[in-house]
Design a protein around this motif. Structure first.
Motif, PDB file in Angstrom:
ATOM      1  N   ASN A 224       1.023  -1.341   0.014  1.00 53.78           N
ATOM      2  CA  ASN A 224      -0.174   0.026   0.025  1.00 53.78           C
ATOM      3  C   ASN A 224       0.774   1.174  -0.095  1.00 53.78           C
ATOM      4  OD1 ASN A 224      -2.666  -0.893   0.017  1.00 53.78           O
ATOM      5  ND2 ASN A 224      -2.666  -1.489   2.023  1.00 53.78           N
ATOM      6  N   LYS A 225       2.228   1.210   0.128  1.00 53.00           N
ATOM      7  CA  LYS A 225       3.003   2.303   0.278  1.00 53.00           C
ATOM      8  C   LYS A 225       3.930   2.523  -1.080  1.00 53.00           C
ATOM      9  CE  LYS A 225       2.513   3.515   4.629  1.00 53.00           C
ATOM     10  NZ  LYS A 225       1.754   4.476   5.162  1.00 53.00           N
ATOM     11  N   THR A 226       3.511   1.712  -2.140  1.00 57.50           N
ATOM     12  CA  THR A 226       4.185   1.664  -3.324  1.00 57.50           C
ATOM     13  C   THR A 226       3.638   2.728  -4.221  1.00 57.50           C
ATOM     14  OG1 THR A 226       4.445  -0.654  -3.372  1.00 57.50           O
ATOM     15  CG2 THR A 226       4.803   0.362  -5.386  1.00 57.50           C
ATOM     16  N   GLU A 227       4.520   3.854  -4.628  1.00 57.79           N
ATOM     17  CA  GLU A 227       4.284   4.968  -5.668  1.00 57.79           C
ATOM     18  C   GLU A 227       4.329   4.360  -7.125  1.00 57.79           C
ATOM     19  OE1 GLU A 227       5.230   9.455  -5.743  1.00 57.79           O
ATOM     20  OE2 GLU A 227       6.710   8.166  -5.144  1.00 57.79           O
ATOM     21  N   LYS A 228       5.564   3.777  -7.340  1.00 60.55           N
ATOM     22  CA  LYS A 228       5.711   3.277  -8.721  1.00 60.55           C
ATOM     23  C   LYS A 228       6.699   1.982  -8.704  1.00 60.55           C
ATOM     24  CE  LYS A 228       9.630   6.381  -9.584  1.00 60.55           C
ATOM     25  NZ  LYS A 228      10.199   7.170 -10.553  1.00 60.55           N
ATOM     26  N   VAL A 229       6.578   1.561  -9.830  1.00 64.41           N
ATOM     27  CA  VAL A 229       7.714   0.204 -10.163  1.00 64.41           C
ATOM     28  C   VAL A 229       8.208   0.596 -11.345  1.00 64.41           C
ATOM     29  CG1 VAL A 229       7.332  -2.339 -10.511  1.00 64.41           C
ATOM     30  CG2 VAL A 229       5.433  -1.118  -9.003  1.00 64.41           C
ATOM     31  N   THR A 230       9.406   0.132 -11.032  1.00 61.67           N
ATOM     32  CA  THR A 230      10.509   0.224 -12.184  1.00 61.67           C
ATOM     33  C   THR A 230      11.386  -1.215 -12.581  1.00 61.67           C
ATOM     34  OG1 THR A 230      12.322   1.155 -10.832  1.00 61.67           O
ATOM     35  CG2 THR A 230      10.976   2.877 -12.000  1.00 61.67           C
ATOM     36  N   GLY A 231      12.029  -0.993 -13.519  1.00 61.42           N
ATOM     37  CA  GLY A 231      12.711  -2.430 -13.746  1.00 61.42           C
ATOM     38  C   GLY A 231      12.080  -3.406 -15.034  1.00 61.42           C
ATOM     39  N   ASN A 232      12.257  -4.726 -14.720  1.00 64.97           N
ATOM     40  CA  ASN A 232      11.491  -5.453 -15.551  1.00 64.97           C
ATOM     41  C   ASN A 232      11.338  -7.077 -14.980  1.00 64.97           C
ATOM     42  OD1 ASN A 232      13.841  -6.869 -16.141  1.00 64.97           O
ATOM     43  ND2 ASN A 232      14.593  -5.224 -17.539  1.00 64.97           N
ATOM     44  N   ALA A 233      10.724  -8.053 -15.673  1.00 61.69           N
ATOM     45  CA  ALA A 233      10.672  -9.121 -15.376  1.00 61.69           C
ATOM     46  C   ALA A 233      11.801  -9.883 -14.604  1.00 61.69           C
ATOM     47  CB  ALA A 233       9.982 -10.226 -16.175  1.00 61.69           C
ATOM     48  N   GLN A 234      13.175  -9.260 -15.017  1.00 64.23           N
ATOM     49  CA  GLN A 234      14.462  -9.996 -14.586  1.00 64.23           C
ATOM     50  C   GLN A 234      14.691  -9.211 -13.001  1.00 64.23           C
ATOM     51  OE1 GLN A 234      15.396 -12.119 -16.411  1.00 64.23           O
ATOM     52  NE2 GLN A 234      13.701 -11.848 -17.795  1.00 64.23           N
ATOM     53  N   GLY A 235      14.061  -8.334 -12.752  1.00 67.12           N
ATOM     54  CA  GLY A 235      14.154  -7.551 -11.622  1.00 67.12           C
ATOM     55  C   GLY A 235      13.597  -6.370 -11.284  1.00 67.12           C
ATOM     56  N   TYR A 236      12.549  -6.242 -10.710  1.00 69.58           N
ATOM     57  CA  TYR A 236      11.474  -5.021 -10.407  1.00 69.58           C
ATOM     58  C   TYR A 236      11.946  -4.313  -9.345  1.00 69.58           C
ATOM     59  CZ  TYR A 236       7.921  -7.086 -13.509  1.00 69.58           C
ATOM     60  OH  TYR A 236       7.260  -7.356 -14.407  1.00 69.58           O
ATOM     61  N   LYS A 237      11.678  -3.092  -9.223  1.00 70.02           N
ATOM     62  CA  LYS A 237      12.035  -2.245  -7.777  1.00 70.02           C
ATOM     63  C   LYS A 237      10.703  -1.286  -7.506  1.00 70.02           C
ATOM     64  CE  LYS A 237      16.639  -3.017  -8.297  1.00 70.02           C
ATOM     65  NZ  LYS A 237      17.383  -3.600  -7.499  1.00 70.02           N
ATOM     66  N   LEU A 238      10.466  -1.298  -6.227  1.00 66.56           N
ATOM     67  CA  LEU A 238       9.262  -0.717  -5.708  1.00 66.56           C
ATOM     68  C   LEU A 238       9.851   0.632  -5.111  1.00 66.56           C
ATOM     69  CD1 LEU A 238       7.544  -3.611  -3.792  1.00 66.56           C
ATOM     70  CD2 LEU A 238       7.251  -2.955  -6.383  1.00 66.56           C
ATOM     71  N   HIS A 239       9.313   1.624  -5.488  1.00 72.92           N
ATOM     72  CA  HIS A 239       9.533   2.981  -4.914  1.00 72.92           C
ATOM     73  C   HIS A 239       8.403   3.302  -4.213  1.00 72.92           C
ATOM     74  CE1 HIS A 239      12.666   3.821  -8.042  1.00 72.92           C
ATOM     75  NE2 HIS A 239      11.918   2.790  -8.743  1.00 72.92           N
ATOM     76  N   LEU A 240       8.749   3.533  -2.795  1.00 65.67           N
ATOM     77  CA  LEU A 240       7.748   3.761  -2.050  1.00 65.67           C
ATOM     78  C   LEU A 240       7.465   5.538  -1.763  1.00 65.67           C
ATOM     79  CD1 LEU A 240       8.811   1.268   0.802  1.00 65.67           C
ATOM     80  CD2 LEU A 240       7.512   0.865  -1.206  1.00 65.67           C
ATOM     81  N   ASN A 241       6.201   5.875  -0.989  1.00 70.57           N
ATOM     82  CA  ASN A 241       5.650   7.014  -0.909  1.00 70.57           C
ATOM     83  C   ASN A 241       6.752   7.714   0.201  1.00 70.57           C
ATOM     84  OD1 ASN A 241       3.387   7.421  -2.600  1.00 70.57           O
ATOM     85  ND2 ASN A 241       2.405   5.844  -1.407  1.00 70.57           N
ATOM     86  N   GLY A 242       7.312   8.731  -0.111  1.00 72.28           N
ATOM     87  CA  GLY A 242       7.840   9.504   0.812  1.00 72.28           C
ATOM     88  C   GLY A 242       9.288   9.109   1.192  1.00 72.28           C
ATOM     89  N   ILE A 243       9.626   8.088   0.870  1.00 74.56           N
ATOM     90  CA  ILE A 243      11.084   7.680   1.427  1.00 74.56           C
ATOM     91  C   ILE A 243      12.056   7.245   0.091  1.00 74.56           C
ATOM     92  CG2 ILE A 243      10.069   6.701   3.544  1.00 74.56           C
ATOM     93  CD1 ILE A 243      10.681   3.784   2.200  1.00 74.56           C
ATOM     94  N   GLU A 244      13.460   7.281   0.285  1.00 74.35           N
ATOM     95  CA  GLU A 244      14.243   7.211  -0.676  1.00 74.35           C
ATOM     96  C   GLU A 244      14.596   5.949  -1.003  1.00 74.35           C
ATOM     97  OE1 GLU A 244      17.575   9.749  -0.297  1.00 74.35           O
ATOM     98  OE2 GLU A 244      16.527  11.518  -0.317  1.00 74.35           O
ATOM     99  N   THR A 245      14.613   5.105  -0.039  1.00 76.02           N
ATOM    100  CA  THR A 245      14.859   3.555  -0.194  1.00 76.02           C
ATOM    101  C   THR A 245      13.955   2.889  -1.336  1.00 76.02           C
ATOM    102  OG1 THR A 245      15.240   3.459   2.222  1.00 76.02           O
ATOM    103  CG2 THR A 245      15.252   1.196   0.882  1.00 76.02           C
ATOM    104  N   VAL A 246      14.752   2.213  -2.100  1.00 78.48           N
ATOM    105  CA  VAL A 246      14.088   1.458  -3.292  1.00 78.48           C
ATOM    106  C   VAL A 246      14.166   0.038  -2.763  1.00 78.48           C
ATOM    107  CG1 VAL A 246      14.256   0.830  -5.811  1.00 78.48           C
ATOM    108  CG2 VAL A 246      14.749   3.249  -5.018  1.00 78.48           C
ATOM    109  N   ILE A 247      13.200  -0.735  -2.906  1.00 74.95           N
ATOM    110  CA  ILE A 247      12.937  -1.982  -2.400  1.00 74.95           C
ATOM    111  C   ILE A 247      12.973  -3.145  -3.699  1.00 74.95           C
ATOM    112  CG2 ILE A 247      11.408  -3.764  -1.138  1.00 74.95           C
ATOM    113  CD1 ILE A 247      12.430  -1.390   0.452  1.00 74.95           C
TER     114      ILE A 247
END
Length: 261
Positions: A224-247
């Motif tokens: 629920n904190k996810t703002e956007k998703v980058t990457g592809n099927a080989q490796g996605y990245k979750l960008h969360l609302n209001g923080i710099e850490t990429v999951i």
């Protein structure tokens, strides 16, 4: 339908190439039904491709999932297809007395099939790779988050003394830190973090909210904190609302990304 079309086009290509150029000694082969036999080679190719791309894919759907696609896996699949096409066409050639049934002839047939099939296969792998890159390389913006359930979460350390009580809407993620789990959350509108002794797996077992999930061997994330998703099927990245850490999202957990789109 796309797989059937691809199979048909490749079958026509094989038949057309044999009829027009008549390589591998076919030009010296005398037969009243020569053209029909050459068309049949294309038909055998088509039948084997349909068997692999339609039949086998339905029997083993997990193996052919898009998120599991890699160039190496695609090459392995196509190499298997080439082997089956070689066997099918070789047996047909033996049946019509074009070739004798000998191992050296079979190996020669395999090299002939590879020489004919390598370019269409390379083109197909290249298209799939480009399609995957174009589909997933651009950031995927996640829609406005639904109202978060105020589920109570109680995380207990292994020593049984330390604990952390918070609402689901306050939790951002947990990260493995040696023998500890780092919990990142908000409290009084401030981003905070706390270390609890215990593995990430033990923390995961204490969380019952369906939107707070394991996404990597080192991370549990609140979707629920996810703002956007980058990457592809080989490796996605979750960008969360209001923080710099990429999951990061490990490939085995990539199905959770589909639920965000």
């Amino acid at each position: 339908m796309q797989n059937l079309l691809y199979s048909f086009i490749l079958g026509v290509f094989i038949a057309g190439f044999l009829i027009v150029f008549q390589p591998f000694g076919i030009s010296r082969w005398e037969s009243e039904s020569k053209v029909l036999h050459l068309l049949a080679f294309g038909g055998v190719t088509f039948g084997i491709l349909v068997f692999m791309k339609v039949g086998v894919m339905k029997v083993f759907p997990n193996y052919f999932k898009e998120e599991k696609w890699t160039v190496g896996r695609e090459i392995l699949i196509n190499f298997t297809v080439l082997c089956l096409i070689t066997i099918g066409n070789f047996l047909y050639a033996v049946n019509i007395h074009l070739f004798p049934f000998k191992w050296e002839v079979f190996l020669w047939s395999f090299s002939a099939v590879v020489s004919l099939g390598v370019f269409p296969i390379f083109f197909n792998v290249f298209l799939k790779y480009k399609r995957g890159i174009s589909k997933y390389s651009e950031p995927v913006m996640v829609g406005a988050a639904k109202e978060e359930k105020e589920t109570d979460i109680l995380l207990k350390a292994e020593n049984g003394k330390d604990s952390l009580n918070l609402k689901a809407g306050e939790l951002f993620f947990l990260e493995s830190a040696d023998n500890y789990s780092k919990v990142v959350f908000t409290a009084e509108n401030e981003l905070k973090q706390e270390l609890l002794r215990g593995s990430l797996s033990s923390m995961e077992s204490q969380i019952l909210d369906e939107k707070i999930v394991r996404c990597h061997r080192s991370y549990i994330v609140n979707l629920n904190k996810t703002e956007k998703v980058t990457g592809n099927a080989q490796g996605y990245k979750l960008h969360l609302n209001g923080i710099e850490t990429v999951i990061p999202v490990a490939r085995k957990y990539s199905s959770i990304v589909a639920d965000l789109k």
